[in-house]
Design a protein around this motif. Structure first.
Motif, PDB file in Angstrom:
ATOM      1  N   PHE A  27       8.446   6.976  -9.307  1.00 16.57           N
ATOM      2  CA  PHE A  27       8.917   5.769  -9.488  1.00 16.57           C
ATOM      3  C   PHE A  27       8.473   4.943  -8.540  1.00 16.57           C
ATOM      4  CE2 PHE A  27      11.993   2.261  -9.000  1.00 16.57           C
ATOM      5  CZ  PHE A  27      11.901   1.566 -10.343  1.00 16.57           C
ATOM      6  N   LEU A  28       8.692   5.359  -7.212  1.00 13.92           N
ATOM      7  CA  LEU A  28       8.162   4.576  -6.068  1.00 13.92           C
ATOM      8  C   LEU A  28       6.635   4.279  -6.136  1.00 13.92           C
ATOM      9  CD1 LEU A  28      10.452   6.165  -3.058  1.00 13.92           C
ATOM     10  CD2 LEU A  28      10.778   3.685  -4.258  1.00 13.92           C
ATOM     11  N   ILE A  29       6.113   5.091  -6.679  1.00  8.66           N
ATOM     12  CA  ILE A  29       4.340   5.118  -6.744  1.00  8.66           C
ATOM     13  C   ILE A  29       4.335   3.946  -7.936  1.00  8.66           C
ATOM     14  CG2 ILE A  29       2.385   6.108  -7.458  1.00  8.66           C
ATOM     15  CD1 ILE A  29       3.486   8.648  -6.164  1.00  8.66           C
ATOM     16  N   VAL A  30       4.824   4.129  -8.779  1.00 13.13           N
ATOM     17  CA  VAL A  30       4.579   3.307 -10.024  1.00 13.13           C
ATOM     18  C   VAL A  30       5.212   1.745  -9.990  1.00 13.13           C
ATOM     19  CG1 VAL A  30       5.219   2.727 -12.482  1.00 13.13           C
ATOM     20  CG2 VAL A  30       4.619   5.143 -11.731  1.00 13.13           C
ATOM     21  N   CYS A  31       6.123   1.869  -9.173  1.00 15.47           N
ATOM     22  CA  CYS A  31       6.862   0.297  -8.678  1.00 15.47           C
ATOM     23  C   CYS A  31       5.847  -0.208  -7.665  1.00 15.47           C
ATOM     24  CB  CYS A  31       8.141   0.569  -8.300  1.00 15.47           C
ATOM     25  SG  CYS A  31       9.230  -0.936  -8.107  1.00 15.47           S
ATOM     26  N   GLY A  32       5.392   0.443  -6.496  1.00 14.20           N
ATOM     27  CA  GLY A  32       4.372   0.078  -5.774  1.00 14.20           C
ATOM     28  C   GLY A  32       2.923  -0.555  -6.476  1.00 14.20           C
ATOM     29  N   LYS A  33       2.618   0.292  -7.253  1.00 14.10           N
ATOM     30  CA  LYS A  33       1.289  -0.120  -8.078  1.00 14.10           C
ATOM     31  C   LYS A  33       1.625  -1.471  -8.866  1.00 14.10           C
ATOM     32  CE  LYS A  33      -2.262   1.669  -7.221  1.00 14.10           C
ATOM     33  NZ  LYS A  33      -3.031   1.120  -5.969  1.00 14.10           N
ATOM     34  N   SER A  34       2.904  -1.320  -9.451  1.00 15.82           N
ATOM     35  CA  SER A  34       3.018  -2.601 -10.374  1.00 15.82           C
ATOM     36  C   SER A  34       3.248  -3.828  -9.609  1.00 15.82           C
ATOM     37  CB  SER A  34       4.490  -2.543 -11.190  1.00 15.82           C
ATOM     38  OG  SER A  34       5.557  -2.451 -10.309  1.00 15.82           O
ATOM     39  N   GLN A  35       3.344  -3.744  -8.089  1.00 17.08           N
ATOM     40  CA  GLN A  35       3.602  -4.695  -7.286  1.00 17.08           C
ATOM     41  C   GLN A  35       2.159  -4.990  -6.593  1.00 17.08           C
ATOM     42  OE1 GLN A  35       6.823  -3.006  -5.071  1.00 17.08           O
ATOM     43  NE2 GLN A  35       8.199  -4.442  -5.806  1.00 17.08           N
ATOM     44  N   PHE A  36       1.157  -4.309  -6.856  1.00 15.15           N
ATOM     45  CA  PHE A  36      -0.049  -4.341  -6.569  1.00 15.15           C
ATOM     46  C   PHE A  36      -0.146  -3.725  -4.945  1.00 15.15           C
ATOM     47  CE2 PHE A  36       0.139  -7.383  -9.673  1.00 15.15           C
ATOM     48  CZ  PHE A  36      -0.509  -6.969 -10.671  1.00 15.15           C
ATOM     49  N   HIS A  37       0.495  -3.008  -4.413  1.00 15.01           N
ATOM     50  CA  HIS A  37       0.681  -2.446  -3.382  1.00 15.01           C
ATOM     51  C   HIS A  37      -0.423  -1.488  -2.981  1.00 15.01           C
ATOM     52  CE1 HIS A  37       5.034  -3.292  -2.251  1.00 15.01           C
ATOM     53  NE2 HIS A  37       4.550  -4.313  -2.422  1.00 15.01           N
ATOM     54  N   THR A  38      -1.061  -1.146  -1.912  1.00 12.98           N
ATOM     55  CA  THR A  38      -2.274  -0.364  -1.622  1.00 12.98           C
ATOM     56  C   THR A  38      -1.286   1.065  -1.451  1.00 12.98           C
ATOM     57  OG1 THR A  38      -1.776  -0.344   0.819  1.00 12.98           O
ATOM     58  CG2 THR A  38      -3.477  -2.172  -0.234  1.00 12.98           C
ATOM     59  N   TRP A  39      -2.280   2.200  -1.742  1.00  7.72           N
ATOM     60  CA  TRP A  39      -1.551   3.480  -1.353  1.00  7.72           C
ATOM     61  C   TRP A  39      -1.180   3.541  -0.112  1.00  7.72           C
ATOM     62  CZ3 TRP A  39      -0.363   6.191  -5.324  1.00  7.72           C
ATOM     63  CH2 TRP A  39      -1.134   5.954  -6.503  1.00  7.72           C
ATOM     64  N   ASN A  40      -1.630   2.979   0.975  1.00 10.47           N
ATOM     65  CA  ASN A  40      -1.102   3.231   2.424  1.00 10.47           C
ATOM     66  C   ASN A  40       0.404   2.542   2.253  1.00 10.47           C
ATOM     67  OD1 ASN A  40      -3.046   4.705   3.366  1.00 10.47           O
ATOM     68  ND2 ASN A  40      -4.356   2.776   4.334  1.00 10.47           N
ATOM     69  N   GLU A  41       0.636   1.451   1.750  1.00  7.87           N
ATOM     70  CA  GLU A  41       1.911   0.620   1.667  1.00  7.87           C
ATOM     71  C   GLU A  41       2.821   1.602   0.967  1.00  7.87           C
ATOM     72  OE1 GLU A  41       0.856  -3.928   1.810  1.00  7.87           O
ATOM     73  OE2 GLU A  41       0.232  -2.972  -0.099  1.00  7.87           O
ATOM     74  N   ILE A  42       2.397   2.155  -0.067  1.00  2.00           N
ATOM     75  CA  ILE A  42       3.192   2.950  -1.014  1.00  2.00           C
ATOM     76  C   ILE A  42       3.523   4.405  -0.263  1.00  2.00           C
ATOM     77  CG2 ILE A  42       3.309   4.381  -3.335  1.00  2.00           C
ATOM     78  CD1 ILE A  42       1.327   2.283  -4.568  1.00  2.00           C
ATOM     79  N   LYS A  43       2.635   4.768   0.368  1.00  4.12           N
ATOM     80  CA  LYS A  43       2.826   6.019   0.985  1.00  4.12           C
ATOM     81  C   LYS A  43       3.904   5.678   2.271  1.00  4.12           C
ATOM     82  CE  LYS A  43       0.492   9.740   3.979  1.00  4.12           C
ATOM     83  NZ  LYS A  43      -0.618   9.794   4.448  1.00  4.12           N
ATOM     84  N   GLN A  44       3.482   4.768   2.853  1.00  9.86           N
ATOM     85  CA  GLN A  44       4.417   4.254   4.127  1.00  9.86           C
ATOM     86  C   GLN A  44       6.162   4.199   3.414  1.00  9.86           C
ATOM     87  OE1 GLN A  44       3.383   1.106   6.287  1.00  9.86           O
ATOM     88  NE2 GLN A  44       5.192   1.138   7.752  1.00  9.86           N
ATOM     89  N   LYS A  45       6.394   3.306   2.258  1.00  9.17           N
ATOM     90  CA  LYS A  45       7.299   3.123   1.377  1.00  9.17           C
ATOM     91  C   LYS A  45       8.115   4.611   1.141  1.00  9.17           C
ATOM     92  CE  LYS A  45      10.095   0.539  -0.963  1.00  9.17           C
ATOM     93  NZ  LYS A  45      11.081  -0.309  -0.105  1.00  9.17           N
ATOM     94  N   ILE A  46       7.246   5.546   0.839  1.00  6.23           N
ATOM     95  CA  ILE A  46       7.931   6.795   0.452  1.00  6.23           C
ATOM     96  C   ILE A  46       8.324   7.517   1.860  1.00  6.23           C
ATOM     97  CG2 ILE A  46       7.482   9.206  -0.419  1.00  6.23           C
ATOM     98  CD1 ILE A  46       5.544   7.625  -2.646  1.00  6.23           C
ATOM     99  N   ASN A  47       7.583   7.329   2.788  1.00  4.19           N
ATOM    100  CA  ASN A  47       7.784   8.002   4.005  1.00  4.19           C
ATOM    101  C   ASN A  47       9.283   7.538   4.487  1.00  4.19           C
ATOM    102  OD1 ASN A  47       5.775   9.749   4.091  1.00  4.19           O
ATOM    103  ND2 ASN A  47       4.562   8.487   5.253  1.00  4.19           N
ATOM    104  N   ASN A  48       9.377   6.116   4.272  1.00  5.11           N
ATOM    105  CA  ASN A  48      10.628   5.338   4.968  1.00  5.11           C
ATOM    106  C   ASN A  48      11.632   5.511   3.954  1.00  5.11           C
ATOM    107  OD1 ASN A  48       9.125   4.545   7.166  1.00  5.11           O
ATOM    108  ND2 ASN A  48       8.521   2.512   6.304  1.00  5.11           N
ATOM    109  N   ASP A  49      11.776   5.454   2.718  1.00  7.42           N
ATOM    110  CA  ASP A  49      12.824   5.251   1.977  1.00  7.42           C
ATOM    111  C   ASP A  49      13.014   6.560   1.035  1.00  7.42           C
ATOM    112  OD1 ASP A  49      13.081   2.761   2.920  1.00  7.42           O
ATOM    113  OD2 ASP A  49      12.319   1.990   1.135  1.00  7.42           O
ATOM    114  N   TYR A  50      12.307   7.486   0.707  1.00  5.49           N
ATOM    115  CA  TYR A  50      12.466   8.468  -0.179  1.00  5.49           C
ATOM    116  C   TYR A  50      13.682   9.425   0.041  1.00  5.49           C
ATOM    117  CZ  TYR A  50      11.674  12.727  -2.911  1.00  5.49           C
ATOM    118  OH  TYR A  50      11.774  13.709  -3.773  1.00  5.49           O
TER     119      TYR A  50
END
Length: 187
Positions: free
Chosen positions: A105-128
């Motif tokens: 979900f965090l990946i799909v949500c991040g992609k739907s917000q047009f975030h980069t893979w690095n931003e998504i990875k950081q989001k997962i690392n911080n919030d998962y």
């Protein structure tokens, strides 16, 4: 009200995939609206309607169908009746589905917000793990009710209504910026 419930139940029986996906989409949009207005304290004129629409889209095309498929899979693996069936389903759901679904979900949500893979990875690392831990405070009990009491055609709508609370939290977490997460968590 009884007439509406009978009509909705008939739609769930005759068109389960469509009905459950639409229900999930509507409830996820509502959750994001609540997250923006009640949690994030945005004024009505500052509501990000694109974000609300994005959550509706995710519910309609990703979350609703994923949940339907998962419940069908659990019923196929464990059956629908028996003293320990519900416990087995909850354990499988919480040990396998929840961790994988939150990450996806965090990946799909991040992609739907047009975030980069690095931003998504950081989001997962911080919030998962924070999100996963919080999910374990709500979902095991809700899923016990789901598997022991709620018939298959009503499971996704039932879980979607419970998820109004969860998705409000998830929307606020998924839409926090990475910098905001880092500052708030003291990293």
């Amino acid at each position: 009200m009884a007439l509406v419930f009978r009509w909705y139940n008939r739609m769930l029986l005759n068109h389960p995939w469509k009905s459950q996906a639409l229900t999930t989409g509507c409830l996820m949009a509502t959750s994001d609206f609540i997250a923006q207005t009640a949690v994030e304290k945005s004024e009505l004129k500052h509501v990000d309607w694109f974000r609300v629409g994005r959550f509706a889209f995710l519910g309609l095309f990703y979350v609703g169908p994923s949940l339907r498929l998962w419940y069908l899979t659990l019923d196929k693996i464990y059956g629908v009746a028996g003293k320990t069936v519900g416990i087995k389903k909850v354990l499988t759901d919480q040990c396998m589905f929840s961790p994988a679904f939150i990450a996806s979900f965090l990946i799909v949500c991040g992609k739907s917000q047009f975030h980069t893979w690095n931003e998504i990875k950081q989001k997962i690392n911080n919030d998962y793990f924070t999100i996963l831990k919080t999910s374990y405070k709500l979902w095991p009990c809700a899923q016990l009710i789901t598997f022991y009491v709620i018939p298959l055609q009503l499971r996704v709508p039932f879980v979607s209504f419970i998820a109004l609370i969860w998705n409000t939290y998830l929307a606020s977490q998924a839409n926090r910026s990475t910098n905001e997460t880092t500052i708030k968590d003291g990293v």
